[in-house]
Design a protein around this motif. Structure first.
Motif, short mmCIF file in Angstrom:
data_model
loop_
_atom_site.label_atom_id
_atom_site.label_comp_id
_atom_site.label_asym_id
_atom_site.label_seq_id
_atom_site.Cartn_x
_atom_site.Cartn_y
_atom_site.Cartn_z
N GLU A 123 0.72 -1.09 -0.13
CA GLU A 123 0.09 -0.02 -0.01
C GLU A 123 0.86 1.22 -0.04
O GLU A 123 0.62 2.18 -0.79
N GLN A 124 1.80 1.26 0.80
CA GLN A 124 2.67 2.34 0.82
C GLN A 124 3.59 2.48 -0.49
O GLN A 124 3.78 3.61 -1.02
N LEU A 125 3.89 1.50 -1.09
CA LEU A 125 4.84 1.52 -2.20
C LEU A 125 3.87 2.00 -3.25
O LEU A 125 4.21 2.97 -3.94
N ALA A 126 2.42 1.70 -3.13
CA ALA A 126 1.62 2.27 -4.40
C ALA A 126 1.35 3.65 -4.15
O ALA A 126 1.57 4.41 -5.18
N ALA A 127 1.19 4.19 -2.98
CA ALA A 127 1.02 5.44 -2.73
C ALA A 127 2.39 6.37 -3.07
O ALA A 127 2.47 7.37 -3.65
N ARG A 128 3.75 5.68 -3.15
CA ARG A 128 4.85 6.62 -3.41
C ARG A 128 5.01 6.27 -4.73
O ARG A 128 5.27 7.57 -5.49
N ILE A 129 4.79 5.40 -5.62
CA ILE A 129 5.23 5.34 -7.12
C ILE A 129 3.90 5.63 -8.05
O ILE A 129 3.99 5.89 -9.25
N GLY A 130 2.68 5.21 -7.47
CA GLY A 130 1.65 5.43 -8.14
C GLY A 130 1.42 6.76 -8.78
O GLY A 130 1.04 6.82 -10.15
N PRO A 131 1.38 7.68 -8.20
CA PRO A 131 1.21 9.23 -8.82
C PRO A 131 2.43 9.61 -9.77
O PRO A 131 2.14 10.44 -10.47
N LEU A 132 3.53 8.79 -9.98
CA LEU A 132 4.51 9.05 -10.83
C LEU A 132 3.92 8.54 -12.35
O LEU A 132 4.56 9.21 -13.16
N ASP A 133 3.42 7.60 -12.26
CA ASP A 133 2.84 7.02 -13.64
C ASP A 133 1.82 6.16 -13.41
O ASP A 133 1.53 5.11 -12.65
N GLY A 134 0.45 6.89 -14.14
CA GLY A 134 -0.61 6.34 -13.79
C GLY A 134 -0.85 4.74 -14.21
O GLY A 134 -2.05 4.23 -13.98
N ARG A 135 -0.06 4.37 -15.00
CA ARG A 135 0.02 3.00 -15.39
C ARG A 135 0.23 1.79 -14.39
O ARG A 135 0.12 0.58 -14.57
N LYS A 182 2.63 -5.94 -18.81
CA LYS A 182 3.83 -6.07 -18.03
C LYS A 182 3.97 -6.31 -16.62
O LYS A 182 3.09 -5.70 -15.81
N LEU A 183 4.76 -7.09 -16.18
CA LEU A 183 4.70 -7.40 -14.86
C LEU A 183 6.28 -7.37 -14.00
O LEU A 183 7.04 -8.34 -14.80
N LEU A 184 6.45 -6.58 -13.23
CA LEU A 184 7.77 -6.85 -12.41
C LEU A 184 7.31 -7.49 -11.20
O LEU A 184 6.63 -7.19 -10.30
N LEU A 185 8.19 -8.69 -11.24
CA LEU A 185 7.96 -9.70 -9.94
C LEU A 185 9.26 -9.12 -8.98
O LEU A 185 10.52 -9.14 -9.47
N VAL A 186 8.89 -8.97 -7.66
CA VAL A 186 9.91 -8.45 -6.82
C VAL A 186 10.10 -9.53 -5.51
O VAL A 186 9.27 -9.39 -4.62
N PRO A 187 10.85 -10.52 -5.48
CA PRO A 187 10.84 -11.35 -4.42
C PRO A 187 11.66 -10.41 -3.23
O PRO A 187 12.44 -10.02 -3.49
N LEU A 188 10.94 -10.59 -2.04
CA LEU A 188 11.33 -9.93 -0.99
C LEU A 188 12.73 -10.42 -0.24
O LEU A 188 12.40 -10.62 0.88
N SER A 226 8.85 0.92 7.67
CA SER A 226 9.36 1.95 7.87
C SER A 226 9.56 3.00 6.97
O SER A 226 9.74 2.37 5.81
N ASP A 227 10.18 4.32 7.20
CA ASP A 227 10.65 5.08 6.07
C ASP A 227 11.79 4.24 5.36
O ASP A 227 12.01 4.44 4.19
N GLY A 228 12.70 3.78 6.18
CA GLY A 228 13.96 3.33 5.67
C GLY A 228 13.59 1.96 4.66
O GLY A 228 14.04 1.89 3.69
N GLY A 229 12.51 1.33 5.23
CA GLY A 229 12.18 -0.12 4.56
C GLY A 229 11.67 0.27 3.27
O GLY A 229 11.89 -0.32 2.18
N MET A 230 10.82 1.44 3.51
CA MET A 230 10.08 2.04 2.05
C MET A 230 11.02 2.40 1.13
O MET A 230 10.72 2.23 -0.18
N ASN A 231 11.87 3.22 1.72
CA ASN A 231 12.97 3.98 0.83
C ASN A 231 13.70 2.74 -0.03
O ASN A 231 14.14 2.88 -1.43
N THR A 232 13.79 1.71 0.56
CA THR A 232 14.66 0.61 -0.10
C THR A 232 13.87 -0.05 -1.10
O THR A 232 14.28 -0.26 -2.24
N LEU A 233 12.56 -0.30 -0.84
CA LEU A 233 11.77 -1.07 -1.91
C LEU A 233 11.48 0.05 -2.84
O LEU A 233 11.45 -0.40 -4.04
N GLU A 234 11.29 1.25 -2.85
CA GLU A 234 11.16 2.14 -3.91
C GLU A 234 12.37 2.39 -4.48
O GLU A 234 12.26 2.38 -5.84
#
Length: 362
Positions: free
Chosen positions: A115-127, A155-161, A340-348
């Protein structure tokens, strides 16, 4: 410029040249979206016997996780392990269960990360469409790939955590995704995110987490243990690079902190069965440290992006108890980066890196 094709519930911009001019009367086609699917290990649906049995059977039936003779392992798993282990593991999960949402913490945290990743990158590209799945248990990888395809993701980006690649973790996520794609008539184009043991945002987040956590203590640890999930030594001998990735991450974090060698010690946890696993073992190291006179330690688990049974129950619970029983006095568990902010900065940072050429997100 891409033509906007109307679809039920909204509009979708097709990729260049991908059916931008539909014949008259052609049914709407959902295309042009880019899916980002983050995937963690998994969690049972409940702590009861049958929920635990289903989860353990799926997990321990994976041939990348257990590489022993299949006939012998079928007997051991179905006759012995699945008759006994679900009760014990269910009790362990009950100690960390999110009772408010009736789910394991790994599911709670992974959902929040998506959810946080979507909030961070979603507005950057509506696709972009962000979703999450579990390799074992629910929601399954196959179900979420299908859901993303139905939303128009071609198109699909798979991200193993898993920051540090191992065949038993990252590769098996790919196996499940490939199995799902094999059953699809119309497959999305697939990318798989590379591991990130040396990603600058990740190293910085880990270093900041250690600094912040230790600053909040009224005592100073004599050393910090970086405990990574183990794998059988046989897998390493066959060429799995996981061991090297773990040590690289630890070295970069230590250098980021400006610590001398010996201040941050690498160990490996969560071994299973009688075979030799990567050493040194976390529990044995912690016990030996206490017996040798070390009174104060802290433990971080850099290989886990979200707290789960192996961090909350095994490290913060069992290993803390081992340390105290062996003569240790102060034990502090440093939580995973989680959402956390650091965790989300990493995933972003990882997702943005992997989306280059597909999305304009900087």
């Amino acid at each position: 410029m891409n033509k906007i094709v109307p679809v039920p519930g909204g509009t979708v911009t097709p990729a260049a040249g991908a059916g931008t001019h539909l014949p008259a009367g052609h049914p709407p086609v959902k295309v042009g979206k880019i899916g980002v699917l983050i995937v963690n290990l998994g969690t049972p649906d409940g702590t009861d016997y049958w929920s635990m049995r289903r989860y353990l059977k799926e997990f321990l039936s994976d041939r990348r996780v257990i590489e022993v003779n299949r006939v012998l392992w079928w007997f051991i798993l179905n006759v012995i392990i699945l008759s006994i282990r679900p009760q014990a593991k269910g009790k362990d999960y009950a100690t960390i269960w999110n009772n408010e949402r009736n789910e394991g913490p790994l599911r709670t945290i992974t959902r929040s990360q998506a959810e946080q990743l979507a909030a961070r990158i979603g507005p950057l590209d509506g696709r972009l469409v962000v979703d999450w799945a579990m390799r074992y248990g629910n929601p399954s990888i196959a179900s979420r790939i299908e859901a993303l395809q139905q939303q128009g993701c071609d198109k699909l980006l798979l991200v193993p955590l898993y920051p540090q690649y191992a065949a038993a973790t990252s590769a098996t996520v790919c196996d499940a995704a490939f199995d799902a794609l094999k059953a699809m008539r119309w497959q999305p184009v697939l990318r798989v995110a590379a591991p990130w043991p040396d990603e600058p945002a990740y190293i910085e987040a880990l270093a900041n987490s250690i600094t912040t956590e230790l600053a909040g203590l009224d005592w100073e640890p004599e050393l910090v243990i970086a405990s990574f999930h183990g794998i059988p030594k046989e897998y390493f001998d066959k060429g799995d690079p996981y061991h090297c990735y773990c040590y690289k991450t630890a070295r970069l974090v230590r250098e980021k902190l400006g610590w001398p060698e010996g201040k941050l010690k690498v160990t490996f946890q969560s071994r299973f069965g009688k075979a030799e696993w990567l050493q040194p073992y976390t529990d044995k190291t912690i016990e030996a440290l206490a017996q040798s006179g070390v009174k104060k330690i802290a433990v971080i688990t850099p290989g886990f992006v979200a707290d789960c049974l192996e961090t909350l129950e095994e490290i913060a619970g069992e290993n803390a108890e081992i340390f105290h029983h062996a003569g240790g006095e102060k034990f502090h568990f440093i939580p995973c980066l989680n959402d956390s902010d650091g965790g989300m900065n990493t995933l972003e940072a990882v997702v943005k890196r992997e989306l280059r050429g597909w999305a304009e997100i900087g």
